[in-house]
Design an enzyme around this catalytic site. Structure first.
Site, short mmCIF file in Angstrom:
data_model
loop_
_atom_site.label_atom_id
_atom_site.label_comp_id
_atom_site.label_asym_id
_atom_site.label_seq_id
_atom_site.Cartn_x
_atom_site.Cartn_y
_atom_site.Cartn_z
N HIS A 194 21.34 -0.88 -9.50
CA HIS A 194 20.13 -0.46 -8.79
C HIS A 194 19.76 0.97 -9.15
O HIS A 194 18.60 1.31 -9.31
CB HIS A 194 20.35 -0.56 -7.28
N ASP A 461 4.34 -10.90 -5.32
CA ASP A 461 4.67 -12.01 -4.43
C ASP A 461 4.30 -13.35 -5.03
O ASP A 461 5.04 -14.32 -4.88
CB ASP A 461 3.94 -11.84 -3.09
N ARG A 471 11.83 -11.77 -5.25
CA ARG A 471 11.41 -10.69 -6.15
C ARG A 471 12.42 -9.55 -6.22
O ARG A 471 12.39 -8.74 -7.14
CB ARG A 471 10.04 -10.15 -5.71
N CYS A 508 -3.08 -6.24 -8.60
CA CYS A 508 -2.42 -5.01 -8.15
C CYS A 508 -0.90 -5.14 -8.10
O CYS A 508 -0.23 -4.30 -7.51
CB CYS A 508 -2.99 -4.56 -6.81
#
Ligand code: PEP
Ligand code: MG
Length: 592
Positions: A194, A461, A471, A508
């Site tokens: 991460h 999404d 996701r 977007c």
């Protein structure tokens, strides 16, 4: 004396700075066994340290805003979950109560035990999760240390430092980046971690797996971090420094070339105008959007106002935030998205439903807003008031079917009537749009277009719901791929439907700001891109090299591919052919 350490590049770039060592794994621990009468007090110390670590993560979450917050919060949540893991906590308690370990020793034992379990796993992704465990336990160890030492051992980098660490938690990295950290050399870790993902989005050069970094580098050593070659040069020579200066010069030239694009039109090589909008949540985003010549704000995520806030923000607080955004954009259109709480956006306001088995498929977005009409109306009133200060559009998230848009319109109408009675100024018109991020909305888009004035496709999404792939789950990278044919067909369907209905369609999701997907989105017919303002110049630059008509010619082929690998190959072929054509024609880049 110069020496060189090599590692794996996790985030590209170069940096020159002083070393700052963090050695969480080396905290000295007291290994003397506990006496029976000490156990109770020591258990309390342990739990106090756990609470401090939880509190730190909560505070960290509160300090982060905007797109960065979205990214980091996922990591913070994962770490918070670990801190509440029943098995981990039971193991610690047992070590203290039964094994008579002191808290520091118990934490170290537990960390080493769990690290060994993860280390033994074959899957590189799972192996890299070992870092999360280590980072979380190190945070607790550090909290424990601070109970005894008056000196806070907070990570607080000074400007001009390169962090040398075992590994670093994503939350700490975000905080350090804001304090002027230049780069990171980690002795362990992987490019899948991460932290590595975050370093890339923060633009911080980072090496991982730089063995012996902690024993070969000392505080204040001068370090040249070359995360192009995968090297950390300790005590660099004049030759190293001239290489660094050459790199800096090239980076500056590229930066200046891009900066000139701030006032350039956004146009493809064959002269087709494209709209570039910004996803903006903070005043910094707004300033950047204007400085880079954005055509407006394509997505303002209002939930961040709620997540930052203790309790619900009042109508006036919301009004001021929206009004400042509208005024900040100086007459350019601003798209305010209504509340999208729920699922991955944890709810500090206490609105989202508890105990949903599957929150991503639960009461989120407009579903939640419609469940709380009073809360929603407060937001609607604030938006209506702010819309008197400049052009505003309202965007509704997680729309599934037309009746949701109809219900939202009704609430707007009622709020208008109330405001009028109160003699409050109202905007003349307020376009209402739907996010297309639920597959049903995409498939049935023609029905929605009867009620929506515009559409904004949320691929973050939409991809997760079309592909049934979370996701935020790195283990599903091979599935969660924007080039999946099913997703491409849906995008094309929505864009074409919007064009036929003569209603604007923007996109977007993250791919709008990723230059690797610019050609793909043109191929699919997209004319409005909305992205983090930091990406605007790169995307404008990319667009100027692409031939719209040529790309559109290949759309039908793209929509016939069977796999994402085929889509990628086709995209590469088309883009390479177009670049070759560019070179043959001797065309220069539009702004140099
Ligand atoms: C999206 O889903 O693509 C989107 C832009 O919305 P968010 O990332 O806020 O869910
Ligand atoms: Mg979304």
């Amino acid at each position: 004396m110069r020496h060189l350490l090599t590692g794996t590049v996790a985030a590209h770039g170069m940096a020159l700075g002083r070393a700052r060592l963090v050695q969480p794994s080396r905290y000295t621990v007291d290994t003397r066994p506990l006496a029976e009468e000490e156990i109770e007090v020591e258990l309390q110390r342990l739990h106090q340290a756990l609470d401090t670590a939880r509190q730190e993560l909560r505070e960290l979450r509160g300090k982060l805003h905007g797109a960065l917050a979205r990214e980091v919060n996922e990591f913070i949540d994962a770490h918070s979950l670990l801190l509440d893991d029943a098995e981990l906590l039971r193991g610690l308690d047992d070590l203290v109560k039964v094994g008579h370990y002191r808290p520091g020793a118990a934490l170290k034992k537990q960390r080493d035990r769990l690290s060994a379990v993860f280390e033994a796993m074959d899957d590189p992704y799972l192996r890299s999760r070992k870092e999360d465990v280590e980072q979380v336990i190190n945070r607790v160890i550090s909290a424990l240390q601070r109970q005894t030492s008056p000196e806070e051992r907070k990570l607080a980098a000074r400007v001009g430092e390169i962090l040398i660490a075992d590994n670093i938690a994503p939350g700490d990295m975000a905080q350090l980046a804001g304090n002027g950290l230049l780069g990171v050399v980690a002795s362990s870790g992987s490019a899948y971690s991460h932290s590595a993902i975050l370093a890339r989005s923060l633009g911080l050069p980072m090496l991982v797996g730089t063995r012996d970094a902690l024993s070969n580098i000392h505080d204040d050593d001068l370090i040249l971090l070359d995360a192009e070659r995968g090297e950390a040069v300790v005590h660099p020579t004049a030759q190293d420094l001239s290489r660094y200066r050459a790199w800096q010069r090239e980076a500056a030239i590229e930066g200046r070339r891009l900066a000139k694009l701030a006032n350039a039109p956004t146009r493809t090589r064959d002269g087709v105008d494209i709209g570039l909008l910004a996803n903006a949540e903070t005043s910094i985003d707004v300033a950047m959007a204007r400085a880079r010549g954005a055509d407006g704000v394509g997505l303002y995520r209002t939930e961040f106002l709620f997540l930052k806030h203790k309790g619900l923000p009042s109508e006036d607080e919301q009004f001021i935030a929206y009004r400042d955004l509208v005024m900040g954009m100086g007459g350019l259109p601003v798209t305010i998205r209504t509340l999208d709480l729920g699922a991955d956006k944890a709810d500090a306001a206490g609105l989202s439903l508890r105990g949903e088995d599957n929150p991503a498929l639960g009461v989120r977005g407009v579903r939640l807003s419609l469940r709380y009409p009073a809360v929603f109306t407060t937001q609607i009133r604030a938006i209506l008031r702010a819309a008197c200060y400049g052009p505003v559009r309202v965007l509704v998230p997680m729309v599934t079917q037309p009746d949701e848009l109809i219900a939202v319109r009704t609430l707007f109408k009622l709020a208008r009537q109330d405001l009028k009675r109160e003699n409050i100024d109202l905007p003349e018109k307020l376009p209402l749009g739907a996010m297309i991020e639920v597959p049903a909305a995409a498939i049935n888009v023609r029905a929605l277009l009867e009620y929506a004035d515009f559409l904004a496709i949320g691929t973050n999404d939409l991809a997760q719901y079309v592909l049934a792939a979370d996701r935020g789950n790195d283990a599903l990278e091979n599935i969660y791929n924007p080039l999946q044919p099913a997703l491409l067909r849906l995008l094309s369907h929505v864009i074409s439907a919007g064009r036929r209905a003569k209603k604007p369609v923007s996109l977007c999701g993250e791919i709008a700001g990723d230059v690797n997907f610019t050609a793909l989105l043109l191929m699919l017919g997209l004319c409005e891109f909305s992205m983090h303002p930091g990406q605007i110049l790169q995307v404008r630059d990319r667009l100027a090299t692409l031939d719209h008509a040529e790309l559109r010619r290949h759309a039908a082929r793209l929509l016939r591919v069977h796999t994402h690998e085929q889509a990628e190959a086709l995209l590469n072929d088309v883009v390479n052919a177009s670049e070759a054509l560019n070179q043959c024609a001797g065309r220069e880049r539009p702004v140099a």
